[in-house]
Design an enzyme around this catalytic site. Structure first.
Site, short mmCIF file in Angstrom:
data_model
loop_
_atom_site.label_atom_id
_atom_site.label_comp_id
_atom_site.label_asym_id
_atom_site.label_seq_id
_atom_site.Cartn_x
_atom_site.Cartn_y
_atom_site.Cartn_z
N ASN A 23 33.71 40.28 33.67
CA ASN A 23 34.06 41.68 33.40
C ASN A 23 35.27 41.75 32.49
OD1 ASN A 23 36.57 43.22 34.63
ND2 ASN A 23 36.09 41.54 36.05
N PHE A 37 41.12 48.01 33.69
CA PHE A 37 41.77 49.01 34.55
C PHE A 37 41.27 50.43 34.28
CE2 PHE A 37 46.03 46.50 35.28
CZ PHE A 37 45.34 45.59 36.05
N SER A 43 45.37 40.42 36.01
CA SER A 43 44.14 40.75 35.32
C SER A 43 44.18 40.19 33.90
CB SER A 43 43.94 42.27 35.25
OG SER A 43 42.87 42.58 34.38
N ASN A 96 42.41 41.28 31.49
CA ASN A 96 41.81 42.28 30.60
C ASN A 96 42.78 43.34 30.09
OD1 ASN A 96 39.21 41.08 30.87
ND2 ASN A 96 39.05 42.04 32.90
N THR A 97 44.07 43.20 30.42
CA THR A 97 45.11 44.04 29.84
C THR A 97 46.05 43.12 29.07
OG1 THR A 97 45.02 45.69 31.62
CG2 THR A 97 47.03 45.61 30.32
N LYS A 154 49.14 39.65 43.44
CA LYS A 154 47.88 39.00 43.13
C LYS A 154 48.05 38.14 41.90
CE LYS A 154 42.91 39.90 42.89
NZ LYS A 154 41.88 40.93 43.10
N ASN A 191 42.84 36.15 41.22
CA ASN A 191 42.10 37.06 40.36
C ASN A 191 40.99 36.28 39.64
OD1 ASN A 191 41.52 39.43 38.74
ND2 ASN A 191 43.67 40.01 38.96
#
Length: 321
Positions: free
Chosen positions: A80, A84, A143, A145-146, A181, A210
């Site tokens: 994915n 967010f 994460s 993805n940021t 996390k 994560n």
């Protein structure tokens, strides 16, 4: 439901945080499924012992362009790059507020907006607004993805973030436990820095881990090369290795939640023996469906009985070294 031990025997390790000693069972829903705290009660009713909503950012954001989710069926995995996507702090606050007084352990996972000028301020805002309404707060700094977010795991950045969050929590009337996390892609030096920071600042726990940026050579799916975080079965071994490392580095003084690749009771049990007091899953629901939760709890009890453990606490960290 996991059998409760006699009252003289704590359900979870006495060396860990006592936040979760009243846990109905150790199987939790990881963040990402209920991004906006819309179905926490429904997921608890499904049989989870606790549910973590989020990730929630101060301002609403749409996330990354679609397509951004890829099922790797052959690998029992998902990639994915959602970024967010959520309705923002105010929407989550209203929903969590409406749940006050209702039974259930509901955590909230908070993050920073992609375009924010001050990431630390975003996390402090999330803690101030949502912390008093949640059973615990997870600080998501891992994460993939940021852009730049994982930099907050670096020693100096993490120290500054935790200093601000601990100071903010002291001002709250109701002070929730804080967990960080972390990523599975950290090297041993980074793990040591994070463990030291967690212990010195007095947070209650770590969530390990994560999604990963790694792409094992064993992946078979045509989607294996897609950009994003990989979760599911291929994440099990690296995330469990990191869990074992963090258990050793924190010496059992923190609550550790094991996440990554759990699709069976044997997987959950391995996380517990590696040092987890609790576990979370999400991707396996994609392939196994909701009946997975009942099966995990029943089969986990069988594994504990097989090995002669009277409670989960006796199994925690048995294979951490």
């Amino acid at each position: 439901m996991i059998r409760r031990p006699p009252r003289s025997t704590p359900l979870y390790s006495s060396a860990a945080s006592d936040v979760y000693k009243r846990q109905p069972n150790p199987i939790g829903l990881a963040a990402g499924f209920d991004k906006n705290a819309q179905v926490t009660q429904a997921m608890l009713a499904l049989g989870f012992g606790f549910v973590e909503a989020g990730t929630v950012t101060p301002q609403p954001q749409s996330g990354n362009p679609k397509p951004r989710i890829f099922r790797l069926h052959e690998d029992r995995a998902v990639i994915n790059r959602l970024g967010f996507n959520n309705e923002g702090l105010e929407a989550a606050r209203k929903r969590l507020n409406s749940l006050q007084g209702k039974a259930g352990i509901r955590g909230i996972n908070i993050g920073a907006n992609k375009d924010t000028a001050d990431r630390i301020a975003d996390y402090v805002m999330g803690l101030n607004e949502l912390g008093p309404l949640a059973s615990y707060v997870t600080i998501n700094i891992s994460s993939p993805n940021t852009p730049g977010l994982r930099g907050l795991q670096n020693k100096s950045e993490l120290d500054a973030l935790l200093t601000a969050l601990i100071a903010a929590r002291k001002k709250l009337q109701r002070r929730p436990p804080l967990l960080v996390k972390i990523a599975p892609d950290l090297d041993d030096h980074a793990c040591a820095d994070i463990a030291a920071a967690a212990l010195s600042h007095g947070i209650e726990g770590l969530i390990v881990s994560n999604t990963t940026l790694a792409r094992p050579a064993s992946l078979k799916s045509v989607h294996a090369g897609k950009t994003g975080g990989l979760s599911g079965q291929p994440l099990f071994t690296p995330s469990t290795d990191r869990l074992r490392t963090m258990r050793r580095l924190t010496q059992g003084k923190l609550t550790l939640i094991g996440v990554g690749g759990i699709a069976s009771a044997a997987d959950a049990y391995a996380k517990i023996k590696a040092g987890a007091s609790l576990v979370q899953l999400y991707t396996a629901l994609t392939f196994e469906g909701p009946n997975l939760i009942t099966r995990l709890k029943r089969e986990l009890l069988t594994l504990l009985d097989r090995d002669g453990f009277k409670s989960i606490s006796e199994a925690i960290g048995q294979e951490a070294n």
